[in-house]
Design a protein around this motif. Sequence first.
Motif, short mmCIF file in Angstrom:
data_model
loop_
_atom_site.label_atom_id
_atom_site.label_comp_id
_atom_site.label_asym_id
_atom_site.label_seq_id
_atom_site.Cartn_x
_atom_site.Cartn_y
_atom_site.Cartn_z
N PHE B 133 0.81 -1.22 0.00
CA PHE B 133 0.00 0.00 0.00
C PHE B 133 0.84 1.27 0.00
O PHE B 133 0.29 2.37 0.07
N THR B 134 2.19 1.13 -0.06
CA THR B 134 3.01 2.34 -0.20
C THR B 134 3.81 2.26 -1.50
O THR B 134 3.43 2.86 -2.50
N ASP B 135 4.88 1.47 -1.52
CA ASP B 135 5.78 1.44 -2.67
C ASP B 135 5.12 0.86 -3.91
O ASP B 135 5.38 1.29 -5.02
N TYR B 136 4.27 -0.17 -3.71
CA TYR B 136 3.74 -0.88 -4.88
C TYR B 136 2.25 -0.64 -5.04
O TYR B 136 1.53 -1.49 -5.54
N LEU B 137 1.79 0.54 -4.63
CA LEU B 137 0.36 0.82 -4.68
C LEU B 137 -0.16 0.79 -6.11
O LEU B 137 -1.21 0.21 -6.39
N PHE B 138 0.62 1.38 -7.04
CA PHE B 138 0.13 1.48 -8.42
C PHE B 138 -0.03 0.10 -9.07
O PHE B 138 -1.11 -0.21 -9.58
N PRO B 139 1.02 -0.76 -9.04
CA PRO B 139 0.82 -2.12 -9.59
C PRO B 139 -0.31 -2.87 -8.90
O PRO B 139 -1.07 -3.60 -9.55
N PHE B 140 -0.44 -2.64 -7.59
CA PHE B 140 -1.50 -3.32 -6.83
C PHE B 140 -2.88 -2.94 -7.37
O PHE B 140 -3.72 -3.80 -7.65
N GLU B 141 -3.09 -1.63 -7.53
CA GLU B 141 -4.39 -1.17 -8.05
C GLU B 141 -4.60 -1.64 -9.48
O GLU B 141 -5.72 -1.99 -9.88
N LEU B 142 -3.50 -1.65 -10.25
CA LEU B 142 -3.59 -2.09 -11.64
C LEU B 142 -4.03 -3.55 -11.71
O LEU B 142 -4.88 -3.92 -12.53
N THR B 143 -3.49 -4.38 -10.79
CA THR B 143 -3.87 -5.79 -10.75
C THR B 143 -5.35 -5.93 -10.44
O THR B 143 -6.04 -6.77 -11.03
N SER B 144 -5.84 -5.09 -9.53
CA SER B 144 -7.26 -5.20 -9.17
C SER B 144 -8.13 -4.85 -10.38
O SER B 144 -9.16 -5.48 -10.61
N VAL B 145 -7.68 -3.86 -11.19
CA VAL B 145 -8.43 -3.51 -12.40
C VAL B 145 -8.42 -4.68 -13.37
O VAL B 145 -9.44 -5.02 -13.97
N LEU B 146 -7.25 -5.33 -13.47
CA LEU B 146 -7.13 -6.49 -14.37
C LEU B 146 -8.10 -7.59 -13.95
O LEU B 146 -8.83 -8.16 -14.78
N LEU B 147 -8.15 -7.87 -12.63
CA LEU B 147 -9.04 -8.91 -12.13
C LEU B 147 -10.49 -8.54 -12.40
O LEU B 147 -11.31 -9.38 -12.79
N LEU B 148 -10.80 -7.25 -12.20
CA LEU B 148 -12.17 -6.79 -12.44
C LEU B 148 -12.54 -6.98 -13.91
O LEU B 148 -13.64 -7.45 -14.24
N ALA B 149 -11.59 -6.66 -14.81
CA ALA B 149 -11.84 -6.82 -16.23
C ALA B 149 -12.11 -8.28 -16.56
O ALA B 149 -13.05 -8.61 -17.31
N ALA B 150 -11.32 -9.18 -15.97
CA ALA B 150 -11.52 -10.61 -16.21
C ALA B 150 -12.90 -11.04 -15.74
O ALA B 150 -13.62 -11.80 -16.41
N VAL B 152 -15.63 -9.15 -15.42
CA VAL B 152 -16.66 -8.62 -16.32
C VAL B 152 -16.70 -9.47 -17.59
O VAL B 152 -17.78 -9.79 -18.10
N GLY B 153 -15.51 -9.86 -18.08
CA GLY B 153 -15.46 -10.68 -19.28
C GLY B 153 -16.17 -12.00 -19.09
O GLY B 153 -16.94 -12.45 -19.96
N VAL B 154 -15.95 -12.62 -17.96
CA VAL B 154 -16.61 -13.90 -17.67
C VAL B 154 -18.12 -13.72 -17.65
O VAL B 154 -18.88 -14.52 -18.22
N LEU B 155 -18.57 -12.63 -17.01
CA LEU B 155 -20.01 -12.38 -16.94
C LEU B 155 -20.59 -12.23 -18.34
O LEU B 155 -21.65 -12.78 -18.66
N LEU B 156 -19.85 -11.52 -19.20
CA LEU B 156 -20.32 -11.29 -20.57
C LEU B 156 -20.45 -12.62 -21.30
O LEU B 156 -21.47 -12.90 -21.94
#
Lengths: 374, 162
Positions: B133-150, B152-156
């Motif tokens: 939550f400090t040094d790697y916050l950006f990759p962490f949030e990016l991963t969560s977006v990736l998981l969310l995209a996956a 949504v894709g599954v739902l579609l």
Amino acid sequence: MIADLGIVFGRVLFVMMFMLNLGGILTWVERKQSAIMQDRIGANRASIRIPLIGVRLRILGLLHPLADAIKMLTKEDFMPARADRFLFSLAPFVSVFFALTAFASIPFGDTLRVGDRVIPLQAVTLNVGVLYVFAMLSLGVYGVMMAGWASANNFALLGGQRSAALMISAEIAIGASIMGVVMVYGSLDLQDIVRGQGHPLFPQIFGEWIPAWGIVTQPLAFLLFLTAGIAATKRIPFDMPEGESEIIGYFVEYSGMKFGMFAMADFLETVVIAGMTTALFLGGWQVPYLQPDGFHFPWGAVATLPQVLVALLQVGAFVVKVCVMIFVMMLVRWTLPRFRYDQAMRLGWLGLFPLSILNIVLTGIALLLAGGPA
Amino acid sequence: MALVAFALIALIALGSALGLVLKRNPIHGALFLVVNLGSIAALYLTLGAEFLAAAQVIVYAGAIMVLFVFAIMVLIPGKEETGPDPRRPWRLLALPAGAILLMLLAVYVVGAPAAPSGRATSGGVEAIARLLFTDYLFPFELTSVLLLAAMVGVLLLARRRA
């Protein structure tokens, strides 16, 4: 060195014997409890005849688990011709193994001081104890899937898939509902969580009267965890993977002791879920108002006790709480009818899981308002 | 003591990895991979990284591999249904590819700086959470977006199927 090894051995042995014996007695408890609830007498036939006086010793049917074991061990150990021999034999061991090991990080007492040694009353001290139990429970799925697949029977395979799907959806709800407790007590170590439950709840308002047990601080998580936990043990009302007499389940091809081990694994999982519920929500080994040096009652009275007695009281409290939880889970078993498969899935994914997430959000807001973990 | 534990676990990890590659039955292969992931978790444990070990078991062995085994059991047909593999000669490519990978790994291992020895004890939840939550916050949030995209894709996909 030798003494240290002996202590570790003793801790592990205590947990293992506790699990195995409780699991064995549970078959008897289940029969007798259902008999009482259904106005029957229940199992009372197994007996030992004492040779000279000819008296038959029945002791309330307590010999039935023993008779069961003898029956299972002497039955034919059948294996289908096209079965995967290795996996077929391995599957029941996997089920029992992960159910047995899951209990290891649940603390059954605080610490015992013998001389200058401080012995933690816990088989394994892990700083991620919650995750460990969760991991072991999630690995239990493999035994079921292997059994279904290795039987070379399509019905068993389908039963295994049903069971795996149910267990996965239950475990997701378990994991999400635990998070609220972890947030409140601020630790993944089960021992820390239990210690946190010994503090008084809102001392400014209630004084020292109410201990901050998980069931008070996380009532919604308690209900969700218990429901998901019963689903994870694959017992009524969630026994559609097995459905012993009606639906063909994953162990249809199993006989003898291998079948017995699957039944045993279910009982052991019941003990694990009861132990987790106790540790997370019922204060674990905490006895109300009992501090390390004796009772400190909220009205001011103090009764000092020796440390050994305190430790014994705590272990006793833990065992009693686990037994009560098991009793409650069995009451549920004999009260509710079986869910249909789609109903159980809907309950897991559309009921328990979103509610667990809601619980996490609510807990977060509450902690923010209260200013940090308890 | 630690060396014996390492040797034992490494042996299990290597053996199960070989089993995964050499077994013809896909279920056996998948189960070997589970054993392999479990032994890697045990290696993390010997290094004092308890959280990482638990996460490894829960995420890989307990979730991803369960889905793999699930899919293999239901979807992958047996040899008698698919017939012989039409791309069999392609398998020869595995040798040069493996050799290149081995060489790259060897170069990296030899050239890598010595592992920091003091960090092993700080593999707890707090240390990892602070880093995330400090040094790697950006990759962490990016991963969560990736998981969310996956997700949504599954739902579609599931909706189109229904």
